[in-house]
Design an enzyme around this catalytic site. Sequence first.
Site, short mmCIF file in Angstrom:
data_model
loop_
_atom_site.label_atom_id
_atom_site.label_comp_id
_atom_site.label_asym_id
_atom_site.label_seq_id
_atom_site.Cartn_x
_atom_site.Cartn_y
_atom_site.Cartn_z
N TYR A 206 80.18 -15.08 -18.24
CA TYR A 206 80.26 -13.74 -19.05
C TYR A 206 80.60 -12.65 -18.94
O TYR A 206 81.19 -12.79 -20.03
CB TYR A 206 78.39 -13.50 -19.20
CG TYR A 206 77.87 -12.15 -19.74
CD1 TYR A 206 78.26 -12.30 -20.78
CD2 TYR A 206 77.69 -11.55 -18.34
CE1 TYR A 206 76.96 -10.87 -21.69
CE2 TYR A 206 77.38 -10.73 -19.38
CZ TYR A 206 77.22 -9.89 -20.50
OH TYR A 206 76.95 -9.16 -20.77
N THR B 240 78.84 -3.71 -20.42
CA THR B 240 77.89 -3.73 -19.46
C THR B 240 78.53 -3.79 -18.18
O THR B 240 79.79 -3.33 -17.76
CB THR B 240 77.36 -5.67 -19.29
OG1 THR B 240 77.14 -5.97 -18.19
CG2 THR B 240 78.85 -6.73 -19.21
N ASP B 241 77.75 -3.03 -17.01
CA ASP B 241 78.10 -3.19 -15.25
C ASP B 241 78.46 -4.19 -15.26
O ASP B 241 79.01 -3.61 -14.12
CB ASP B 241 77.00 -2.67 -15.27
CG ASP B 241 75.60 -3.36 -14.58
OD1 ASP B 241 75.78 -4.26 -14.90
OD2 ASP B 241 74.63 -2.31 -13.93
N GLU B 242 78.24 -5.38 -15.70
CA GLU B 242 78.71 -6.78 -14.77
C GLU B 242 80.11 -6.85 -14.74
O GLU B 242 80.96 -7.53 -13.90
CB GLU B 242 78.58 -7.92 -15.36
CG GLU B 242 76.60 -7.95 -15.71
CD GLU B 242 75.88 -9.17 -15.54
OE1 GLU B 242 76.88 -10.38 -15.24
OE2 GLU B 242 74.62 -8.83 -16.34
N LYS C 102 83.09 -10.07 -21.34
CA LYS C 102 83.08 -8.98 -21.39
C LYS C 102 84.09 -7.98 -21.09
O LYS C 102 84.07 -7.09 -21.99
CB LYS C 102 81.88 -8.34 -21.36
CG LYS C 102 80.32 -8.94 -21.62
CD LYS C 102 80.26 -8.60 -23.36
CE LYS C 102 80.12 -7.30 -23.13
NZ LYS C 102 79.81 -6.80 -24.31
P1 NAD Z 1 71.14 -10.42 -27.23
O1 NAD Z 1 71.36 -11.45 -26.61
O2 NAD Z 1 69.62 -10.47 -27.30
O3 NAD Z 1 71.80 -10.12 -28.67
C1 NAD Z 1 73.06 -10.39 -29.60
C2 NAD Z 1 72.92 -10.19 -30.80
O4 NAD Z 1 74.61 -10.93 -31.39
C3 NAD Z 1 72.09 -11.22 -31.52
O5 NAD Z 1 71.65 -11.34 -32.64
C4 NAD Z 1 73.12 -12.48 -31.61
O6 NAD Z 1 73.30 -13.23 -33.33
C5 NAD Z 1 74.35 -11.83 -32.25
N1 NAD Z 1 75.74 -12.10 -32.21
C6 NAD Z 1 75.63 -12.93 -31.42
N2 NAD Z 1 77.32 -13.60 -31.40
C7 NAD Z 1 77.42 -12.78 -32.66
C8 NAD Z 1 78.77 -13.22 -33.32
N3 NAD Z 1 79.65 -13.44 -33.30
N4 NAD Z 1 79.40 -12.27 -34.66
C9 NAD Z 1 77.62 -11.72 -35.15
N5 NAD Z 1 76.76 -11.49 -34.08
C10 NAD Z 1 76.71 -12.38 -32.57
O7 NAD Z 1 71.63 -9.41 -26.52
P2 NAD Z 1 71.03 -8.12 -25.71
O8 NAD Z 1 71.21 -7.90 -24.67
O9 NAD Z 1 70.76 -6.94 -27.21
O10 NAD Z 1 72.97 -7.08 -25.62
C11 NAD Z 1 73.01 -6.65 -26.93
C12 NAD Z 1 74.40 -5.89 -26.21
O11 NAD Z 1 74.95 -5.42 -24.61
C13 NAD Z 1 75.77 -7.19 -25.56
O12 NAD Z 1 77.25 -6.88 -26.02
C14 NAD Z 1 75.68 -7.41 -24.02
O13 NAD Z 1 76.35 -7.37 -24.17
C15 NAD Z 1 75.16 -5.39 -23.76
N6 NAD Z 1 73.95 -5.70 -22.59
C16 NAD Z 1 73.17 -5.60 -22.60
C17 NAD Z 1 72.50 -5.70 -21.70
C18 NAD Z 1 71.28 -6.59 -21.15
O14 NAD Z 1 70.41 -5.86 -20.10
N7 NAD Z 1 70.73 -7.36 -22.48
C19 NAD Z 1 73.30 -4.82 -19.78
C20 NAD Z 1 74.14 -4.83 -20.13
C21 NAD Z 1 74.53 -4.80 -21.67
O1 DAU Z 2 74.14 -6.20 -15.73
C1 DAU Z 2 74.06 -6.18 -17.01
C2 DAU Z 2 73.81 -6.96 -17.39
O2 DAU Z 2 71.94 -7.84 -17.28
C3 DAU Z 2 73.40 -7.92 -19.49
O3 DAU Z 2 75.33 -8.08 -18.95
C4 DAU Z 2 73.70 -9.58 -19.78
O4 DAU Z 2 73.76 -9.27 -20.76
C5 DAU Z 2 72.24 -9.67 -19.14
O5 DAU Z 2 71.48 -10.26 -19.62
C6 DAU Z 2 71.70 -9.17 -17.64
O6 DAU Z 2 72.32 -9.96 -16.95
P1 DAU Z 2 71.55 -10.46 -15.61
O7 DAU Z 2 72.20 -11.97 -15.11
O8 DAU Z 2 71.11 -9.40 -13.94
O9 DAU Z 2 69.94 -10.41 -15.99
P2 DAU Z 2 69.07 -11.94 -16.10
O10 DAU Z 2 67.55 -11.03 -16.77
O11 DAU Z 2 69.34 -13.14 -16.61
O12 DAU Z 2 68.20 -11.45 -14.11
C7 DAU Z 2 68.22 -10.27 -13.92
C8 DAU Z 2 67.98 -11.40 -12.54
O13 DAU Z 2 66.76 -12.33 -12.09
C9 DAU Z 2 69.23 -11.65 -11.77
O14 DAU Z 2 69.40 -11.94 -10.25
C10 DAU Z 2 68.87 -13.28 -11.88
C11 DAU Z 2 67.69 -13.37 -11.14
N1 DAU Z 2 67.25 -14.32 -12.34
C12 DAU Z 2 66.93 -14.72 -13.64
C13 DAU Z 2 66.13 -15.84 -14.01
C14 DAU Z 2 66.85 -15.78 -15.85
C15 DAU Z 2 65.87 -14.92 -12.05
O15 DAU Z 2 65.93 -14.68 -10.45
N2 DAU Z 2 65.42 -16.17 -12.37
C16 DAU Z 2 65.36 -16.31 -13.32
O16 DAU Z 2 64.95 -17.40 -13.97
#
Ligand code: NAD
Ligand code: DAU
Length: 353
Positions: free
Chosen positions: A159, A133-135, A163
Amino acid sequence: MTILVTGSAGFIGANFVLDWLQRHDEKVVSLDKLTYAGNLRNLESVKDDARHRFVRGDIGDNPLVADLLKEHRPRAVLNFAAESHVDRSIDGPEDFIQTNIVGTFRLLEAVRAYWNPLAEEERRNFRFLHVSTDEVYGSLTPAAPAFCETHRYQPNSPYSASKAASDHLVRAYHHTYGLPVLTTHCSNNYGPYHFPEKLIPLVINNALLGKPLPVYGDGQQIRDWLYVGDHCGAIRRVLEAGRPGETYNIGGNNEKTNVDVVHAICGMLDELRPRPDGKGYRDQIAFIKDRPGHDRRYAIDASRIQRELDWKPRETFDSGIAKTVRWYLDNQAWVQSVTSGAYRDWMDRQYRE
Ligand code: NAD
Ligand code: DAU
């Protein structure tokens, strides 16, 4: 040929598997623990597809992963599995340490044991692609340049720290053992099957239910929104042509404040599903207590992947959010199925005030 995809029942993993099977004949073995975030309904359309085999299990279960690798002999492992929600990591970091750090370590160990004795050509062609992730880069000031691949690691939440730790392990397995790894850092994804604890699906769902639309702090935090289909395309490209040991940043070129994102969703809903009382959905916006340690701004410099692998996002924020809002309107049964009892407990705890 076969690929093994972990976290395949989650948001991005499921989108990736569905996309992959639409484009390739190559078999997919998908492994997912089915935590609260994993949902087999996401993979319903490929349930009976002979090219897809789903296995419920933990990436940290070394014997299970070792058996899967031995049986299916994949040419690549793509690791999407993770605990992914920042707010949950603040509430309770333990699961994040277990899956994101210990789980990735055990997965790497199983992969190393499988990869080591392969024939020379198979060893060379094998890939371990780690989705990060970019985080991990921390937070940007408003005028700072976007994150490039050499930006210093400064994770700020449990988190992102977990990562970051997993990224370091992946890097070390390349440097020390020569495992051909690829690491990607993407920005905030959005699109179909996004679990409604995250900002965009949460706002759509709450709006339709007539509930408050919670915006943390002043709502001026910035995220760089990437449509999930674009992300899947980038991952396919990195798998195909990325250089082992390298990292690639993937972004949407769509920096938006949270308030602007919420307003855009409200505007779409006003058009597509007007409120019965004639008022606008913006009336439901509620500014609430900020997230502890909230990162102010993320932005991705995706010039490397564009230059080296000829990838760039296709969707603008306007086109992506329109598709997303429509998908949620058309898939209310999916939303209802994932907003289970456990989901409701989390919402009560997180948004009590
Ligand atoms: P998500 O939470 O929707 O899905 C995660 C999946 O992993 C789920 O299906 C969960 O059951 C499975 N899982 C959790 N623990 C596990 C384990 N121990 N063994 C096997 N499976 C397991 O997450 P997502 O948003 O689909 O993110 C996928 C990947 O992308 C993650 O690695 C996350 O860090 C990364 N990522 C997500 C975002 C985003 O915006 N969603 C952005 C940047 C990076
Ligand atoms: O940047 C990549 C990341 O993006 C991934 O690595 C994470 O897995 C993914 O969950 C996401 O993280 P964020 O914290 O940026 O996403 P989230 O949707 O939780 O929140 C987006 C922005 O909105 C953040 O600044 C927090 C804010 N927010 C979020 C929620 C849930 C609110 O203002 N209100 C809310 O209720």
